[in-house]
Design a protein around this motif. Structure first.
Motif, PDB file in Angstrom:
ATOM      1  N   GLN A 193       5.069   3.167   3.385  1.00  0.00           N
ATOM      2  CA  GLN A 193       3.746   2.922   2.792  1.00  0.00           C
ATOM      3  C   GLN A 193       3.755   1.685   1.898  1.00  0.00           C
ATOM      4  O   GLN A 193       2.803   0.903   1.890  1.00  0.00           O
ATOM      5  CB  GLN A 193       3.299   4.158   1.992  1.00  0.00           C
ATOM      6  CG  GLN A 193       3.005   5.362   2.891  1.00  0.00           C
ATOM      7  CD  GLN A 193       2.696   6.616   2.115  1.00  0.00           C
ATOM      8  OE1 GLN A 193       2.808   6.639   0.883  1.00  0.00           O
ATOM      9  NE2 GLN A 193       2.321   7.684   2.815  1.00  0.00           N
ATOM     10  N   LEU A 229      -0.559   3.578   8.385  1.00  0.00           N
ATOM     11  CA  LEU A 229       0.142   2.436   7.790  1.00  0.00           C
ATOM     12  C   LEU A 229      -0.500   1.125   8.252  1.00  0.00           C
ATOM     13  O   LEU A 229      -0.734   0.212   7.457  1.00  0.00           O
ATOM     14  CB  LEU A 229       1.628   2.468   8.185  1.00  0.00           C
ATOM     15  CG  LEU A 229       2.384   3.743   7.768  1.00  0.00           C
ATOM     16  CD1 LEU A 229       3.786   3.755   8.378  1.00  0.00           C
ATOM     17  CD2 LEU A 229       2.476   3.831   6.241  1.00  0.00           C
ATOM     18  N   LEU A 254       1.524   4.839  -4.779  1.00  0.00           N
ATOM     19  CA  LEU A 254       1.829   5.964  -3.897  1.00  0.00           C
ATOM     20  C   LEU A 254       1.484   7.276  -4.624  1.00  0.00           C
ATOM     21  O   LEU A 254       1.721   7.398  -5.829  1.00  0.00           O
ATOM     22  CB  LEU A 254       3.310   5.975  -3.508  1.00  0.00           C
ATOM     23  CG  LEU A 254       3.885   4.663  -2.959  1.00  0.00           C
ATOM     24  CD1 LEU A 254       5.319   4.879  -2.499  1.00  0.00           C
ATOM     25  CD2 LEU A 254       3.019   4.108  -1.832  1.00  0.00           C
ATOM     26  N   TYR A 294       6.493   7.958   8.913  1.00  0.00           N
ATOM     27  CA  TYR A 294       7.104   6.630   8.692  1.00  0.00           C
ATOM     28  C   TYR A 294       7.341   5.897  10.018  1.00  0.00           C
ATOM     29  O   TYR A 294       8.127   4.951  10.089  1.00  0.00           O
ATOM     30  CB  TYR A 294       8.403   6.745   7.867  1.00  0.00           C
ATOM     31  CG  TYR A 294       9.376   7.789   8.371  1.00  0.00           C
ATOM     32  CD1 TYR A 294      10.323   7.477   9.339  1.00  0.00           C
ATOM     33  CD2 TYR A 294       9.343   9.085   7.874  1.00  0.00           C
ATOM     34  CE1 TYR A 294      11.215   8.433   9.806  1.00  0.00           C
ATOM     35  CE2 TYR A 294      10.217  10.054   8.340  1.00  0.00           C
ATOM     36  CZ  TYR A 294      11.156   9.718   9.303  1.00  0.00           C
ATOM     37  OH  TYR A 294      12.037  10.662   9.759  1.00  0.00           O
ATOM     38  N   SER A 346      -1.942   5.873  -1.640  1.00  0.00           N
ATOM     39  CA  SER A 346      -1.530   6.617  -0.432  1.00  0.00           C
ATOM     40  C   SER A 346      -1.411   8.109  -0.728  1.00  0.00           C
ATOM     41  O   SER A 346      -1.520   8.545  -1.872  1.00  0.00           O
ATOM     42  CB  SER A 346      -0.168   6.109   0.033  1.00  0.00           C
ATOM     43  OG  SER A 346       0.830   6.587  -0.856  1.00  0.00           O
ATOM     44  N   PHE A 350       0.323  -0.507   0.454  1.00  0.00           N
ATOM     45  CA  PHE A 350      -0.281   0.366  -0.562  1.00  0.00           C
ATOM     46  C   PHE A 350       0.162  -0.095  -1.950  1.00  0.00           C
ATOM     47  O   PHE A 350       1.316  -0.469  -2.157  1.00  0.00           O
ATOM     48  CB  PHE A 350       0.144   1.818  -0.347  1.00  0.00           C
ATOM     49  CG  PHE A 350      -0.631   2.530   0.730  1.00  0.00           C
ATOM     50  CD1 PHE A 350      -1.903   3.026   0.484  1.00  0.00           C
ATOM     51  CD2 PHE A 350      -0.086   2.708   1.995  1.00  0.00           C
ATOM     52  CE1 PHE A 350      -2.620   3.693   1.468  1.00  0.00           C
ATOM     53  CE2 PHE A 350      -0.796   3.376   2.987  1.00  0.00           C
ATOM     54  CZ  PHE A 350      -2.072   3.863   2.728  1.00  0.00           C
TER      55      PHE A 350
END
Ligand code: PBG
Length: 331
Positions: free
Chosen positions: A153, A99, A161, A92, A116, A158
């Motif tokens: 994400q 990302l 997920l 993250y 993702s 995205f």
């Protein structure tokens, strides 16, 4: 003989009329292995025809797939060792290339669906989907990290997920965090019945993400991925993921688990996804390379069987080739 089933098989025209299952590339999702930087396109040796690609090549690949009518992709990152740590914080990190890549792809191709991977294994120095402490995989502590990855994400763009980690309760935690952060329309494709399978080998080669050998590091994923002997347990996982807010229920692998795909399809209303995993694809590629099987026949038959078993969506390394066969009228 009053009944002669062969009457319905006697011509192409009649066979078309009695075909029960149709598979179009609309049902397929194409996995792509991605790396940082530019100018990289390296073939995965245990999965010929699949590559680790940097953004420039990924964009070209997506453009070509879109022209074939294939517009759904799931991205898996290969992370350099220097970014790995015990808790997967790079997952993250605002500078995470994975990302940034998603954001770029959505800028260039806003119409494609990007899925993702939510799990710690690409980012974790131990090569596990969760945090390892004293030889154990920590469930709840891992979920906190998965939630941070999920928000990052979603923010990156995205559409769906894919929690592939098999921690208990992660779908609900991710759903709640997404909603709180305002990402109400970001979906969750839950890896619902993901088995501790021997067929993930080429994928782990591609990403260098296999469990690391070492003291106090579990050598396999059997405490979180499901036992290949179990089928009814898949119903428990599916029930939970449904209650927790999943949008898709996935079975993984696909071919060795067609019975599980069928079971979930019969018992749940959510769309069922099946992951036709790297080892399953590699076996077929190898046999075709040896001249033992015909790829243009064996590959579509394989995907058809997964669809016939009940998979609405199929994640497969053959997605692009299938879309090509479809486009050029060869199915
Ligand atoms: C890990 C993950 C794996 C795959 C997808 N996500 C490997 C694993 O669980 O060890 C395998 C996919 C494939 O083999 O194609 N989160």
């Amino acid at each position: 003989m009053l009944r002669r089933p062969r009457r319905n098989r006697q011509s192409d025209a009649i066979r078309k009329l009695t075909t029960e299952t149709h598979l179009s590339s609309d049902h397929l999702i194409y996995p792509l292995f991605v790396v940082d930087g530019a100018g990289t396109k390296e073939e995965v040796s245990s999965l010929p025809g699949n590559f680790r690609m940097s953004l420039d090549y990924v964009l070209r690949e997506i453009e070509e797939c879109v022209s074939l009518g294939l517009d759904r992709f799931i991205l898996f990152p290969a992370i350099p060792d220097e970014y790995k740590d015990k808790t997967g914080t790079y997952g993250y990190d605002p500078n995470n290339f994975y990302l940034r890549m998603a954001t770029k792809i959505k800028e260039e191709f806003p119409e494609v669906c990007l899925i993702s991977d939510v799990a710690l294994d690409p980012y974790n120095i131990d090569g596990h989907d969760g945090i390892v402490r004293d030889g154990k995989i920590l469930n709840d502590e891992t979920i906190l990290q998965l939630c941070k990855m999920s928000i990052a994400q979603a923010a990156a763009g995205f559409d769906i997920l894919g929690p592939s980690d098999m921690m208990d309760g992660r779908v609900m935690a991710i759903r709640q965090d997404l909603d709180t952060a305002g990402y109400k329309n970001v979906g969750i494709m839950a890896y619902t019945a993901k088995y501790a399978s021997a067929f993930y080998g080429p994928f782990r080669d591609a990403l260098d993400s296999a469990p690391v050998e070492g003291e106090n590091i579990p050598k396999d994923k059997k405490t979180y991925q499901m036992n290949p002997a179990n089928k009814r347990e898949a119903l428990i996982e599916a029930e939970l993921d449904t209650q927790e807010g999943a949008d898709f229920l996935m079975v993984k692998p696909a071919l060795n688990y067609l019975d599980v795909i069928h079971l979930l399809k019969e018992n749940f209303e959510l769309p069922i996804a099946a992951y036709h995993v790297s080892g399953e694809c590699a076996m077929l590629i190898a046999a075709c390379q040896k001249g033992w099987l015909n790829y243009e026949q064996a590959m579509p038959e394989t995907l058809l069987s997964i669809h016939r078993a009940g998979a609405d969506a199929i994640l497969t390394y053959f997605a692009k080739d299938y879309a090509k066969l479809q486009k050029f009228g060869k199915l």
